[in-house]
Enzyme design. Structure first.
Site, PDB file in Angstrom:
ATOM      1  N   ARG A   1       0.860  -1.179   0.000  1.00 16.65           N
ATOM      2  CA  ARG A   1       0.000   0.000   0.000  1.00 16.65           C
ATOM      3  C   ARG A   1       0.903   1.238   0.000  1.00 16.65           C
ATOM      4  NH1 ARG A   1      -3.425  -2.497   4.894  1.00 16.65           N
ATOM      5  NH2 ARG A   1      -4.610  -4.017   3.692  1.00 16.65           N
TER       6      ARG A   1
ATOM      7  N   ARG B   1     -10.677   3.674   5.413  1.00 14.36           N
ATOM      8  CA  ARG B   1      -9.211   3.539   5.364  1.00 14.36           C
ATOM      9  C   ARG B   1      -8.694   3.878   3.974  1.00 14.36           C
ATOM     10  NH1 ARG B   1      -6.522  -2.088   7.179  1.00 14.36           N
ATOM     11  NH2 ARG B   1      -7.153  -2.709   5.091  1.00 14.36           N
TER      12      ARG B   1
ATOM     13  N   ARG C   1     -12.846  -8.817   0.998  1.00 13.52           N
ATOM     14  CA  ARG C   1     -12.500  -8.795   2.419  1.00 13.52           C
ATOM     15  C   ARG C   1     -13.755  -8.891   3.291  1.00 13.52           C
ATOM     16  NH1 ARG C   1      -7.040  -6.652   3.576  1.00 13.52           N
ATOM     17  NH2 ARG C   1      -5.936  -7.109   1.654  1.00 13.52           N
TER      18      ARG C   1
HETATM   19  N1  LIG Z   1      -1.531 -16.585   8.107  1.00 17.32           N
HETATM   20  C1  LIG Z   1      -1.013 -15.371   8.014  1.00 17.32           C
HETATM   21  N2  LIG Z   1      -1.812 -14.310   7.875  1.00 17.32           N
HETATM   22  C2  LIG Z   1      -1.240 -13.085   7.809  1.00 17.32           C
HETATM   23  C3  LIG Z   1       0.153 -12.889   7.869  1.00 17.32           C
HETATM   24  N3  LIG Z   1       0.401 -11.563   7.773  1.00 17.32           N
HETATM   25  C4  LIG Z   1      -0.782 -10.960   7.668  1.00 17.32           C
HETATM   26  N4  LIG Z   1      -1.781 -11.865   7.692  1.00 17.32           N
HETATM   27  C5  LIG Z   1      -3.226 -11.649   7.639  1.00 17.32           C
HETATM   28  O1  LIG Z   1      -3.589 -11.377   6.314  1.00 17.32           O
HETATM   29  C6  LIG Z   1      -4.772 -10.604   6.322  1.00 17.32           C
HETATM   30  C7  LIG Z   1      -4.622  -9.462   5.346  1.00 17.32           C
HETATM   31  O2  LIG Z   1      -3.633  -8.583   5.789  1.00 17.32           O
HETATM   32  P1  LIG Z   1      -3.390  -7.213   5.043  1.00 17.32           P
HETATM   33  O3  LIG Z   1      -3.265  -7.462   3.579  1.00 17.32           O
HETATM   34  O4  LIG Z   1      -2.264  -6.508   5.706  1.00 17.32           O
HETATM   35  O5  LIG Z   1      -4.753  -6.449   5.243  1.00 17.32           O
HETATM   36  P2  LIG Z   1      -5.500  -5.847   6.524  1.00 17.32           P
HETATM   37  O6  LIG Z   1      -5.778  -6.941   7.490  1.00 17.32           O
HETATM   38  O7  LIG Z   1      -6.714  -5.285   5.929  1.00 17.32           O
HETATM   39  O8  LIG Z   1      -4.623  -4.796   7.119  1.00 17.32           O
HETATM   40  C8  LIG Z   1      -4.968 -10.175   7.765  1.00 17.32           C
HETATM   41  O9  LIG Z   1      -5.980 -11.006   8.336  1.00 17.32           O
HETATM   42  C9  LIG Z   1      -3.674 -10.443   8.432  1.00 17.32           C
HETATM   43  O10 LIG Z   1      -3.830 -10.764   9.802  1.00 17.32           O
HETATM   44  C10 LIG Z   1       0.971 -14.049   8.021  1.00 17.32           C
HETATM   45  O11 LIG Z   1       2.173 -14.011   8.095  1.00 17.32           O
HETATM   46  N5  LIG Z   1       0.335 -15.246   8.082  1.00 17.32           N
HETATM   47  N1  LIG Z   2     -12.181   1.533  17.536  1.00 18.08           N
HETATM   48  C1  LIG Z   2     -12.132   2.154  16.379  1.00 18.08           C
HETATM   49  N2  LIG Z   2     -13.058   3.043  16.043  1.00 18.08           N
HETATM   50  C2  LIG Z   2     -13.036   3.682  14.838  1.00 18.08           C
HETATM   51  N3  LIG Z   2     -12.107   3.471  13.899  1.00 18.08           N
HETATM   52  C3  LIG Z   2     -11.147   2.571  14.159  1.00 18.08           C
HETATM   53  C4  LIG Z   2     -11.093   1.869  15.401  1.00 18.08           C
HETATM   54  N4  LIG Z   2     -10.015   1.040  15.367  1.00 18.08           N
HETATM   55  C5  LIG Z   2      -9.425   1.226  14.174  1.00 18.08           C
HETATM   56  N5  LIG Z   2     -10.075   2.134  13.454  1.00 18.08           N
HETATM   57  C6  LIG Z   2      -9.786   2.582  12.075  1.00 18.08           C
HETATM   58  O1  LIG Z   2     -10.207   1.519  11.209  1.00 18.08           O
HETATM   59  C7  LIG Z   2      -9.353   1.419  10.086  1.00 18.08           C
HETATM   60  C8  LIG Z   2      -8.827  -0.014   9.980  1.00 18.08           C
HETATM   61  O2  LIG Z   2      -7.947  -0.261  11.059  1.00 18.08           O
HETATM   62  P1  LIG Z   2      -6.649  -1.138  10.862  1.00 18.08           P
HETATM   63  O3  LIG Z   2      -5.869  -1.037  12.133  1.00 18.08           O
HETATM   64  O4  LIG Z   2      -5.972  -0.778   9.589  1.00 18.08           O
HETATM   65  O5  LIG Z   2      -7.328  -2.588  10.729  1.00 18.08           O
HETATM   66  P2  LIG Z   2      -6.693  -4.023  10.413  1.00 18.08           P
HETATM   67  O6  LIG Z   2      -5.223  -3.945  10.705  1.00 18.08           O
HETATM   68  O7  LIG Z   2      -7.406  -4.935  11.353  1.00 18.08           O
HETATM   69  O8  LIG Z   2      -7.003  -4.297   8.999  1.00 18.08           O
HETATM   70  C9  LIG Z   2      -8.255   2.429  10.276  1.00 18.08           C
HETATM   71  O9  LIG Z   2      -8.539   3.561   9.482  1.00 18.08           O
HETATM   72  C10 LIG Z   2      -8.319   2.772  11.755  1.00 18.08           C
HETATM   73  O10 LIG Z   2      -7.904   4.096  12.005  1.00 18.08           O
END
Ligand SMILES: Nc1nc2c(ncn2[C@@H]2O[C@H](COP(=O)(O)OP(=O)(O)O)[C@@H](O)[C@H]2O)c(=O)[nH]1
Ligand SMILES: Nc1ncnc2c1ncn2[C@@H]1O[C@H](COP(=O)(O)OP(=O)(O)O)[C@@H](O)[C@H]1O
Length: 449
Positions: A186, A279, A290
Site C-alpha cells: 500500500r 481507510r 474482504r
Molecule cells: N496466516 C497469516 N496471515 C497473515 C500474515 N500476515 C498478515 N496476515 C493476515 O492477512 C490478512 C490481510 O492482511 P493485510 O493485507 O495486511 O490487510 P488488513 O488486514 O486489511 O490490514 C490479515 O488477516 C492479516 O492478519 C501471516 O504471516 N500469516
Molecule cells: N475503535 C475504532 N473506532 C473507529 N475506527 C477505528 C477503530 N479502530 C481502528 N479504526 C480505524 O479503522 C481502520 C482499519 O484499522 P486497521 O488497524 O488498519 O485494521 P486491520 O489492521 O485490522 O485491517 C483504520 O482507518 C483505523 O484508524
C-alpha cells in the site's frame, strides 16, 4: 569415567575420539556396514538407522546422511531449518530417540548448541508432505523467550491500529513479526517494516525449504510468518507480536510455539465495512472480497479452544486498555511515573535518589537479561553424557589430575588418603526445553558444576 556416564541407547561417537573407541562403536552401529567416517564426522544410531553428521565447512554439503542398517542403503535426507555455519569438532548425544543434541567444540555457549530433529512430530509431518527422509536443524538458545502475542481478526477491525499503539507506548517490550506477502504494497507501506513483499514463486520455494512457521492464502494472496521474523524479535528479548489470519493462528496453535491468542471483533458488520472503506487502501473489488471473508473469519474466531481472549473493538481506547490488561502491562512499566517526576523538580537530594533508583532498575533489568544469556567458552574437546534431563559436558579428560583427599575412615576411625580424579564438568540443563524445529529450541540453561 566417560563410559560410566553413558547409557547404551545414548551412545556417543565423537569426531575426534580415539581410534579404538570409534572402531568399537562403529561396528555396533552399522551392523557391519562401512560408515566411511571422515575427520570430524560423527554417527548416532536411532533404531534401524545410523545418522552420520558430517563435520564440514562446505556449504554445499547436506551435512547429514543416513544409513539404513537393515538394507545397507544410504539416503541423503531433505535438510530443513537453519544449520550451523561451521561444523567441525563436535560431540553428539541422542535425546528421547527423536532428536540429536550436537555441541560444537571450541565455541561460545550461545553458538554451540544445536539439535538435529530426526523423528519429532514436525519431522513426521514433513516426511508425509515431502515424501522423503527429512531431518531438521534447530538452534539451541540459553534462556527463555517471552511468550509471543498472536492477534487475528477481520480486515479493517483495527488490529494494526492496536499493535501500533502497543509498540509506540512500549518500544522496548514489543517487536513486530514482519510477515512475507505476495500482495502489492500500500502507499505508505515499507518493505521489511510492514511486510517483506515477495514474488509468489520465491515465497513458495522458501515455504518448501521449511523457512516458514506458518503460511496461508488470504484474500487471494499468500501470507506467511518466517522462522527468522519471530526469532529476530525473541533474540532481542522482546515479546513478538504476530498479526495473522485465523488459519495462521490455527497452525500456530498446533505448533510448538506457546503464545497468547487474541481475536479482535468489530462492534457490528456495518461498522467494519465503514472502517474498511474509510481507510481507503483497497479497491472496491478488494473491499468486497474482504467483507465476504470477514463473515467466515468472525465465525472461526469463536471456534472453541482457538483464541484465549476475544476483544470487541468499539471504543479504541477502551479496547487498547483491555489488551494491556490481558498482557498484564501498565504505563508504569515503561516510564518513570509522573508522581516521581514531580518530586524530581522539587529538590536535589530526592532527584539523586530517584536517579539512583532508576539506574538500579535498569541495572537489574540488564543483569537479569545478562544472567539469562551468560556466555561460556566451551573447550577444544569434550565428551557428552546424559543423566536424566541434564547433559554433562566433560572436559577434564585431557587434564585429569590425581588429587589426594583426606577423609576419616568410618570403620577404622583414622585419617586416610584416597586418590581420585578431578574432572571438570559443565552442565546443559534441558529440563525446561521448549520449542524446536522449525524455530529455535529455547529454555536451556548452562552452568559449571
Ligand atoms: N496466516 C497469516 N496471515 C497473515 C500474515 N500476515 C498478515 N496476515 C493476515 O492477512 C490478512 C490481510 O492482511 P493485510 O493485507 O495486511 O490487510 P488488513 O488486514 O486489511 O490490514 C490479515 O488477516 C492479516 O492478519 C501471516 O504471516 N500469516
Ligand atoms: N475503535 C475504532 N473506532 C473507529 N475506527 C477505528 C477503530 N479502530 C481502528 N479504526 C480505524 O479503522 C481502520 C482499519 O484499522 P486497521 O488497524 O488498519 O485494521 P486491520 O489492521 O485490522 O485491517 C483504520 O482507518 C483505523 O484508524
Amino acid at each position: 569415567m566417560l563410559v560410566a556416564f553413558l547409557a547404551v541407547e545414548d551412545f556417543v561417537l565423537m569426531g575426534k575420539a580415539p581410534a579404538f573407541f570409534v572402531d568399537d562403536v562403529q561396528r555396533s552401529f552399522s551392523n557391519g556396514f562401512d560408515l566411511k567416517l571422515k575427520d570430524f564426522d560423527s554417527a548416532v544410531a536411532v533404531g534401524n538407522k545410523t545418522y552420520v553428521i558430517c563435520g564440514t565447512d562446505d556449504p554445499t554439503s547436506s551435512g547429514v546422511r543416513i544409513l539404513n542398517k537393515l538394507t545397507g542403503e544410504w539416503v541423503i535426507p531433505t535438510v530443513l531449518g537453519t544449520k550451523p555455519e561451521s561444523f567441525k569438532g563436535h560431540s553428539c548425544v541422542l535425546l528421547n530417540k527423536d532428536r540429536i543434541l550436537i555441541m560444537k567444540h571450541n565455541s561460545k555457549s550461545n553458538e554451540s548448541v544445536w539439535f538435529l530433529e530426526v523423528d519429532t512430530q514436525f519431522i513426521r509431518d514433513q516426511k508425509k508432505k515431502l515424501g522423503t527422509e527429512v531431518v531438521s536443524w534447530s538452534k539451541g538458545v540459553i534462556g527463555n523467550a517471552k511468550r509471543p502475542l498472536v492477534i487475528s481478526g477481520p480486515s479493517g477491525v483495527g488490529k494494526g491500529t492496536l499493535i501500533n499503539m502497543l509498540m509506540k507506548e512500549f518500544p522496548s517490550m514489543f517487536g513486530f513479526s514482519v510477515s512475507h506477502t505476495t500482495r502489492a504494497p500500500r502507499q505508505k507501506e515499507q518493505n521489511g517494516v510492514h511486510y517483506h513483499f515477495s514474488e509468489r514463486n520465491v515465497m513458495e520455494e522458501d515455504i518448501r525449504n521449511g523457512k516458514f512457521l506458518e503460511h496461508a492464502a488470504v484474500h487471494g494472496n499468500l501470507y506467511g510468518t518466517s522462522i527468522e521474523a519471530v526469532d529476530v524479535v525473541a533474540d532481542a528479548g522482546k515479546t513478538c507480536i504476530l498479526d495473522i489470519d485465523v488459519q495462521g493462528a490455527r497452525s500456530m496453535r498446533a505448533s510448538s510455539l506457546e503464545a497468547t491468542f487474541v481475536f479482535v471483533c468489530p462492534p457490528s458488520f456495518e461498522e467494519l465495512e465503514k472502517r474498511l472503506r474509510a481507510r481507503g487502501t483497497e479497491t472496491e473489488e478488494q473491499i468486497e472480497k474482504r467483507l465476504r471473508n470477514a463473515k467466515a473469519e468472525l465465525e472461526q474466531g469463536r471456534s472453541p479452544g482457538l483464541f484465549d481472549h476475544v476483544l470487541v473493538n468499539n471504543d479504541l481506547d477502551a479496547c487498547y486498555e483491555q489488551l494491556k490488561n490481558i498482557l498484564g502491562i501498565s504505563e508504569s512499566m515503561n516510564t518513570v511515573p509522573t508522581s516521581r517526576m514531580c518530586i524530581i523538580k522539587k529538590n536535589q537530594v530526592t532527584r539523586l535518589i530517584i536517579y539512583r533508583l532508576c539506574k538500579f532498575e535498569s541495572f537489574l533489568r540488564v543483569t537479569l537479561s545478562y544472567t539469562a544469556s551468560k556466555v561460556f567458552d566451551l573447550p577444544v574437546d569434550f565428551s557428552l553424557s546424559k543423566v536424566n534431563e541434564k547433559i554433562l559436558i566433560n572436559h577434564g579428560a585431557a587434564e585429569q589430575k590425581y588429587l589426594y583427599t583426606s577423609y576419616i575412615d568410618p570403620l577404622y576411625k583414622y585419617h586416610a588418603s584416597k586418590a581420585c580424579f578431578e574432572n571438570q564438568f559443565m552442565v546443559l540443563d534441558l529440563s525446561s526445553m521448549k520449542g524446536g524445529s522449525p524455530g529455535r529450541t529455547r529454555g536451556l540453561e548452562m552452568y559449571v558444576l
